[in-house]
Write an enzyme that holds these catalytic residues in place. Structure first.
Site, PDB file in Angstrom:
ATOM      1  N   GLU A  21      53.862  46.741  20.543  1.00 15.27           N
ATOM      2  CA  GLU A  21      53.676  45.572  19.346  1.00 15.27           C
ATOM      3  C   GLU A  21      54.642  44.419  19.701  1.00 15.27           C
ATOM      4  O   GLU A  21      55.889  44.352  19.099  1.00 15.27           O
ATOM      5  CB  GLU A  21      53.361  45.484  18.174  1.00 15.27           C
ATOM      6  CG  GLU A  21      53.299  44.345  17.280  1.00 15.27           C
ATOM      7  CD  GLU A  21      52.625  44.549  15.506  1.00 15.27           C
ATOM      8  OE1 GLU A  21      52.470  45.716  15.431  1.00 15.27           O
ATOM      9  OE2 GLU A  21      52.502  43.621  14.823  1.00 15.27           O
ATOM     10  N   ARG A  60      56.542  61.386  17.932  1.00 10.72           N
ATOM     11  CA  ARG A  60      57.968  60.865  18.144  1.00 10.72           C
ATOM     12  C   ARG A  60      59.673  61.442  18.422  1.00 10.72           C
ATOM     13  O   ARG A  60      59.733  62.250  18.085  1.00 10.72           O
ATOM     14  CB  ARG A  60      57.774  59.912  16.698  1.00 10.72           C
ATOM     15  CG  ARG A  60      58.051  59.089  17.089  1.00 10.72           C
ATOM     16  CD  ARG A  60      57.530  58.357  14.735  1.00 10.72           C
ATOM     17  NE  ARG A  60      56.902  57.221  15.332  1.00 10.72           N
ATOM     18  CZ  ARG A  60      56.965  55.726  15.458  1.00 10.72           C
ATOM     19  NH1 ARG A  60      57.937  55.797  15.773  1.00 10.72           N
ATOM     20  NH2 ARG A  60      55.891  55.072  15.473  1.00 10.72           N
ATOM     21  N   LYS A  84      60.401  49.003  13.307  1.00 13.26           N
ATOM     22  CA  LYS A  84      61.589  47.770  13.733  1.00 13.26           C
ATOM     23  C   LYS A  84      61.309  46.271  12.618  1.00 13.26           C
ATOM     24  O   LYS A  84      62.196  46.175  12.811  1.00 13.26           O
ATOM     25  CB  LYS A  84      59.894  46.957  14.996  1.00 13.26           C
ATOM     26  CG  LYS A  84      60.308  47.396  16.577  1.00 13.26           C
ATOM     27  CD  LYS A  84      59.180  46.885  17.328  1.00 13.26           C
ATOM     28  CE  LYS A  84      57.600  47.678  17.064  1.00 13.26           C
ATOM     29  NZ  LYS A  84      56.910  47.318  17.895  1.00 13.26           N
TER      30      LYS A  84
HETATM   31  P1  ATP Z   1      58.017  50.951  15.703  1.00 22.90           P
HETATM   32  O1  ATP Z   1      57.497  51.738  14.087  1.00 22.90           O
HETATM   33  O2  ATP Z   1      59.168  50.651  15.644  1.00 22.90           O
HETATM   34  O3  ATP Z   1      57.689  49.600  14.558  1.00 22.90           O
HETATM   35  P2  ATP Z   1      55.271  51.733  16.216  1.00 22.90           P
HETATM   36  O4  ATP Z   1      55.007  52.871  16.820  1.00 22.90           O
HETATM   37  O5  ATP Z   1      54.863  50.620  15.595  1.00 22.90           O
HETATM   38  O6  ATP Z   1      57.014  51.567  16.354  1.00 22.90           O
HETATM   39  P3  ATP Z   1      54.405  49.435  18.789  1.00 22.90           P
HETATM   40  O7  ATP Z   1      55.679  48.996  19.411  1.00 22.90           O
HETATM   41  O8  ATP Z   1      53.466  49.954  18.028  1.00 22.90           O
HETATM   42  O9  ATP Z   1      56.118  50.350  18.028  1.00 22.90           O
HETATM   43  O10 ATP Z   1      54.781  50.855  19.955  1.00 22.90           O
HETATM   44  C1  ATP Z   1      54.065  50.670  21.408  1.00 22.90           C
HETATM   45  C2  ATP Z   1      54.163  52.807  21.874  1.00 22.90           C
HETATM   46  O11 ATP Z   1      55.603  53.270  21.431  1.00 22.90           O
HETATM   47  C3  ATP Z   1      53.265  53.097  20.563  1.00 22.90           C
HETATM   48  O12 ATP Z   1      52.037  54.112  21.742  1.00 22.90           O
HETATM   49  C4  ATP Z   1      53.737  54.291  20.008  1.00 22.90           C
HETATM   50  O13 ATP Z   1      53.627  55.096  19.419  1.00 22.90           O
HETATM   51  C5  ATP Z   1      54.956  54.526  20.564  1.00 22.90           C
HETATM   52  N1  ATP Z   1      56.606  54.612  19.403  1.00 22.90           N
HETATM   53  C6  ATP Z   1      57.254  54.010  19.286  1.00 22.90           C
HETATM   54  N2  ATP Z   1      57.575  54.564  18.389  1.00 22.90           N
HETATM   55  C7  ATP Z   1      57.648  56.037  19.140  1.00 22.90           C
HETATM   56  C8  ATP Z   1      59.035  56.867  19.150  1.00 22.90           C
HETATM   57  N3  ATP Z   1      60.075  56.633  18.379  1.00 22.90           N
HETATM   58  N4  ATP Z   1      59.141  57.346  19.805  1.00 22.90           N
HETATM   59  C9  ATP Z   1      57.984  57.298  20.788  1.00 22.90           C
HETATM   60  N5  ATP Z   1      57.093  56.736  21.041  1.00 22.90           N
HETATM   61  C10 ATP Z   1      57.737  55.707  20.025  1.00 22.90           C
HETATM   62 MG    MG Z   2      53.376  49.425  15.420  1.00 30.77          MG
END
Ligand code: ATP
Ligand code: MG
Length: 560
Positions: free
Chosen positions: A41, A266, A276
């Site tokens: 995102e 994760r 984020k």
């Molecule tokens: P955040 O909470 O940091 O915003 P998010 O999962 O909401 O993380 P996205 O931009 O939606 O962030 O994530 C893009 C991809 O990266 C998704 O497929 C998510 O599952 C993966 N991802 C995010 N954080 C991790 C992590 N700590 N380890 C492995 N994969 C991750």
């Molecule tokens: Mg997200």
């Protein structure tokens, strides 16, 4: 292509359950080729956790001759921007991956709308006109079923009409939502008539003013996967409970294919935060200098700190992929960059806390260029020229006037070897008015120079130094962990900001580096002997005014 990898003489690739599923799907002929996606995102910069997902998605497609899409999951215009889009692309490329297609969930807004209408027309979605708070209270709990909305039985025609008007922008934010009609008493909360669309009268960074409703993540994600022909949709464990919904949507629309969602754990690191939302707070409130502050766990921060893509890829490869949640010690990531830089970084000398030394028996005004190895274990990297003059800088901490017994560096009337040069003896300590040491006068032992009979004479200590004539003043930034505790989010009743490490950045305004370092390029890495690995700051380092960031110390200083 990669199927041979399972044979005996193939290179050994650490396997994992996802890789095994892919191998099975290719061997059984379920798929001729695989397609994965990385779906960030664009609401912030990528962090080290995202790198795990990037390495997994791109890595597995690479290995098996498949394709990977970079898809921006841009369904929430309130939080997203093109700046983040640009930064994310830069970070993915820097990590060493190139996407086969660059796509956006917003590319599919029309298709998603049509499919939503498809559900409405079949009585599988309805417009709920209650406010968000009421809907939330009706969701029930894990032990109690939810309460059906009074609008749940709305006739199809009315739903259709309202949904079209929602799209046309006839309503205020929050006036209605579109919900899937599934099961308000399902033990899985995600199936209790989840919201598919909300009204947001805000422009989108790509679609402009076209839309007044935006799809929720669950409605957008699986459908985007299906449109793109994703074979394996890899996501983190918190989406496990969403899988039945992912599948319900795909089963109830004329989807072109059925991607398979597979969850993995994760990646988490201690002594930092990785969502984020929290990283954004650190940036917005000025606790760090920006998303790319070298203390941040972001890829842009790590890059600026001097991490290499190779080290990050090796780190995640070593950690493996599983369903087991864990928190990795920061020291493990630091070891990954340490071992990468140990291989590649040229050796050089720098003095961070300078104390002047005058070599009293060395000719005035003379410069000698000593030959020193660029890398002691890699002779193929050749040698460098280190200037030596009568006046040099040494580290203030390498001299003690009244040292304890085990101090093997310089003391009055003591001897020490200057790295790459010769042995010196301290013959006089010059002090300022307040009694502080301002200069040492030393005599060097001509016979201990390289090529002389005493070249191998042993003294207990060897210290680094820099010519006071040729050494270039540099700003040096030493970084430490951003938080003082392993789990800053662990104590729920306290704000994570209370655990910020006040000493996470130490700035040295006037250190001295060898001229070759000063002339070096942005992101060039160095080992400053005895001090650690350093890199030019990609933003602030300027010709004639170098700024160097310490990437990591030579040893793990946190492990006791
Ligand atoms: P955040 O909470 O940091 O915003 P998010 O999962 O909401 O993380 P996205 O931009 O939606 O962030 O994530 C893009 C991809 O990266 C998704 O497929 C998510 O599952 C993966 N991802 C995010 N954080 C991790 C992590 N700590 N380890 C492995 N994969 C991750
Ligand atoms: Mg997200």
């Amino acid at each position: 292509m990669g199927l041979e990898i399972v044979s005996d003489d193939a290179p050994v690739v650490a396997t994992n359950f996802i890789r095994n599923i892919v191998i099975k799907d290719l061997q059984s002929g379920k798929h001729q080729a695989i397609v994965t996606r990385f779906p960030p995102e664009p609401n912030g910069h990528l962090h080290i956790g995202h790198a795990k997902s990037i390495c997994l998605n791109f890595g597995i497609a690479q290995e098996f001759g498949g394709k990977t899409h970079l898809r921006f999951d841009d369904t929430n215009p309130l939080k997203e921007s093109d700046d983040h889009v640009q930064a994310i692309m830069e970070d993915v490329r820097w990590l060493g991956f190139e996407w086969d297609a660059l796509l956006n969930a917003s590319d599919y807004f029309d298709q998603l709308f049509d499919w939503a209408l498809h559900l409405v027309e079949r009585g599988k979605a309805y417009v709920d006109s209650q406010d968000a708070e009421t809907i939330r209270t009706q969701r029930g709990t894990l032990t109690e079923p939810g309460i059906e909305s009074p609008f749940r039985q709305r006739p199809v025609d009315e739903n259709r009409d309202l949904f079209l008007r929602m799209r046309n922008g006839e309503f205020e934010d929050g006036a209605h939502v579109l919900r899937a009609k599934i099961d308000m008493s399902s033990p899985n909360m995600n199936l209790r008539d989840p919201v598919m669309y909300r009204i947001l009268n805000v422009p989108h960074h790509r679609t402009g003013d076209k839309w007044h409703i935006y799809p929720m993540y669950d409605w957008a994600h699986g459908q985007s996967d299906a449109i793109e022909g994703i074979t394996h949709s890899l996501c983190t464990l918190e989406f496990e409970d969403h899988r039945p919904l992912y599948e319900w949507f795909l089963e109830n629309i004329p989807a072109p294919c059925q991607p398979r969602q597979i969850e993995f754990a994760r990646g988490n690191l201690d002594f930092t935060v990785m969502s984020k939302r929290r990283l954004l707070q650190l940036v917005q409130e000025g606790h760090v200098a920006g998303w790319d502050d070298p203390r941040m766990p972001t890829l842009s921060g790590l890059r600026r700190r001097g991490y290499t893509p190779e080290a990050i890829r090796a780190f995640w490869s070593d950690m493996g992929i599983s369903k087991q949640e864990s928190i990795i010690e920061m020291g493990v990531l630091e070891n990954a960059i340490r071992s990468d830089l140990n291989e590649r970084a040229p050796r050089t000398m720098a003095v961070l806390d300078p104390l002047k030394v005058v070599l009293i028996n060395y000719p005035e005004g003379e410069t000698e260029w000593l030959e020193a190895a660029v890398h002691p274990q890699r002779p193929e990297l050749g040698t460098r020229q280190v200037p030596l003059t009568r006046e040099i800088w040494i580290e203030r901490g390498d001299f003690m006037e009244d040292p304890p017994r085990k101090f093997f560096r310089l003391r009055p009337d003591g001897e020490v070897r200057l790295r790459n040069a010769f042995i010196v003896r301290c013959v006089e300590v010059v002090k300022g008015e307040a009694g502080e040491v301002i200069e040492l006068r030393c005599e060097y032992d001509v016979d201990s120079r390289s090529g002389m009979p005493g070249a191998n004479r042993k003294v207990k200590g060897t210290i680094h130094w820099v010519s006071a004539v040729h050494g270039v003043p540099a700003e040096v930034r030493l970084y430490d962990r951003l938080f003082t505790v392993a789990n800053p989010l662990g104590e729920k009743e306290r704000d994570f900001l209370e655990f910020l490490n006040p000493d996470s950045l130490q700035v040295i305004r006037e250190a001295y580096v060898e001229p070759g370092v000063a002339a070096g390029e942005a992101n060039g890495c160095y080992q400053f002997e005895r001090l650690g690995y350093f890199t030019h700051d990609g933003i602030d380092s300027k010709p004639g005014r170098p700024v160097l960031n310490r990437t990591v110390t030579l040893r793990d200083v946190w492990r006791k």
